[in-house]
Design an enzyme around this catalytic site. Structure first.
Site, mmCIF file in Angstrom:
data_model
loop_
_atom_site.group_PDB
_atom_site.id
_atom_site.type_symbol
_atom_site.label_atom_id
_atom_site.label_comp_id
_atom_site.label_asym_id
_atom_site.label_seq_id
_atom_site.Cartn_x
_atom_site.Cartn_y
_atom_site.Cartn_z
ATOM 1 C CG ASP A 145 11.270 1.566 0.138
ATOM 2 O OD1 ASP A 145 10.590 2.601 0.124
ATOM 3 O OD2 ASP A 145 11.355 0.819 1.126
ATOM 4 N N GLY A 197 1.867 4.802 -1.744
ATOM 5 C CA GLY A 197 0.641 5.367 -2.289
ATOM 6 C C GLY A 197 0.715 6.837 -2.627
ATOM 7 C CG ASP A 218 6.583 0.787 5.901
ATOM 8 O OD1 ASP A 218 6.372 0.718 4.677
ATOM 9 O OD2 ASP A 218 7.696 1.069 6.389
#
Length: 393
Positions: A145, A197, A218
């Site tokens: 992440d 993205g 999210d």
């Protein structure tokens, strides 16, 4: 060795990384992730309970095999840089062994930054060390992440004002570093890029060994957020396929803030998109409706179809959408979506999707054969609802 033989060997070797990816994620990954329900409060006991529930509910046998621990499992690094889990996760290898003993796979979470989104230890500067540790723990899936690495990207932009790609190149290098580290372990670990993205990861993710990449910010458990994410996937189908998948984020089915029709819309859209199906609910408190949506075998079969083609929008008219997904054996899955606040009729011309002489129609959510239909197929759909059909010869 003859030149032709040398060339053939060279071509084979160049294809090995792609072959490995295809074997690892030939169809979109399915499983459960801790974040959507438990967030930063997740514990070892919660994950073991979810593992047991995946078995007892039948979800494992329906294909949900990855059990993924998201953020906040990390403790501190010792003097040698080894990262230890915190007190809520006393033994990660034992947890992985437990998941494996139930016939499932073990997933974990980290960040290319110094810290994760929850301000726990990230992997910056410890990529090889962490990858080796994951392999020793028996990890099968890594969600990586972006989080605090965004600060590094902003710094790169400031330091290189004349280079518009400075931040992007730094990010790609960070994701490549962990991808290379995972490969070096020799253990097949599914690599999931979670960076919302940024800079179109669908165009460069496969080169880094990624098997899936987030295409959006999210999701949350609301109809508006879910459809804004789902319908924004139009046009990305060409970037998905066996071994590498677009990821519009995890499933919210069962978390309680959408209606049954809205959750059916959620599941229908995600399977048409050939999305990874990662449930994010409390598996110990599922309603019969939750189970019927998450474990509808025909819906799952659309997602997991061997052809490996992502669906796309066929038409849009106001609040009405038609999406199609080619399936193996010449079949086509069709989603008729009503985004309006009233009951509406939604139609598809079967000739337009390859059935000029008509075809057999199967309603996935009603689990009913609708017989041979030709011309325009129309379905009356409740507000925020969907009709999901499979059309065949």
């Amino acid at each position: 060795m003859r030149a032709s033989t040398t060339l053939s060997l060279s071509l084979l070797l160049s294809c090995l990384p792609l072959i490995a990816q295809t074997q690892l994620a030939a169809t979109p990954p399915m499983g459960w992730n801790s974040w959507n329900h438990f967030a930063e409060h997740v514990t070892d006991a919660d994950v073991r309970s979810a593992t047991d529930s995946l078995v007892s509910t039948g979800m494992r046998d329906a294909g949900y095999v990855y059990v993924n621990v998201d953020d906040t499992w990390q403790g501190k690094r010792d003097a040698q840089g080894v990262l230890h889990p915190n007190e809520r996760f006393p033994d990660m290898k034992a947890l992985g062994d437990y998941i494996h003993s139930k016939g499932m796979k073990f997933g974990i979470y980290s960040s290319p930054g110094a810290q994760t989104c929850g301000h726990y230890e990230g992997s910056l500067g410890h990529e090889e060390q962490d990858a080796k540790m994951y392999a020793e723990w028996g990890v099968d899936f890594l969600k990586y992440d972006l989080c605090s690495f965004g600060e590094n990207m902003l710094k790169a932009e400031a330091e290189h004002p004349s280079d518009p790609n400075a931040a992007k190149n730094l990010m790609i290098a960070a994701y490549k570093k962990m991808g290379d580290a995972l490969k070096a372990t020799g253990r097949p670990i599914l690599y999931s890029l979670c960076q919302y993205g940024v800079d179109q990861p669908w165009k460069w993710g496969p080169e880094l060994g990624a098997n899936m990449w987030r295409t959006t910010d999210d999701i949350d458990d609301s109809y508006g957020r879910m459809i804004s994410i789902g319908f924004a996937q139009a046009g990305l189908a060409k970037y998905a396929g066996p071994g590498h998948w677009n990821d519009p984020d995890m499933l919210e089915v069962g978390n309680g803030k959408m209606t049954e029709d809205e959750y059916k819309t959620h599941m229908s859209l995600w399977v048409l998109l050939a999305s990874p199906l990662l449930a994010g609910n409390d598996l110990t408190k599922m309603t019969d409706a939750d189970k019927s949506i998450l474990m509808n075998k025909e819906a799952i079969a659309i997602d997991q179809d061997a052809l490996g083609t992502q669906g796309d929008r066929l038409s849009e008219s106001g609040d009405l959408d038609v999406w199609t997904k080619p399936l193996s054996d010449g079949r086509v899955a069709v989603g008729l979506f009503n985004r309006s606040w009233s009951v509406r009729d939604v139609s598809v011309d079967l000739g337009e999707i390859g059935f000029k002489s008509g075809g057999s129609v199967r309603d996935v959510w009603k689990r009913a054969d609708l017989g041979h239909r030709s011309g325009v197929f129309t379905s009356r759909i409740p507000r925020h609802g969907v009709t999901l059909i499979i059309v065949g010869k």
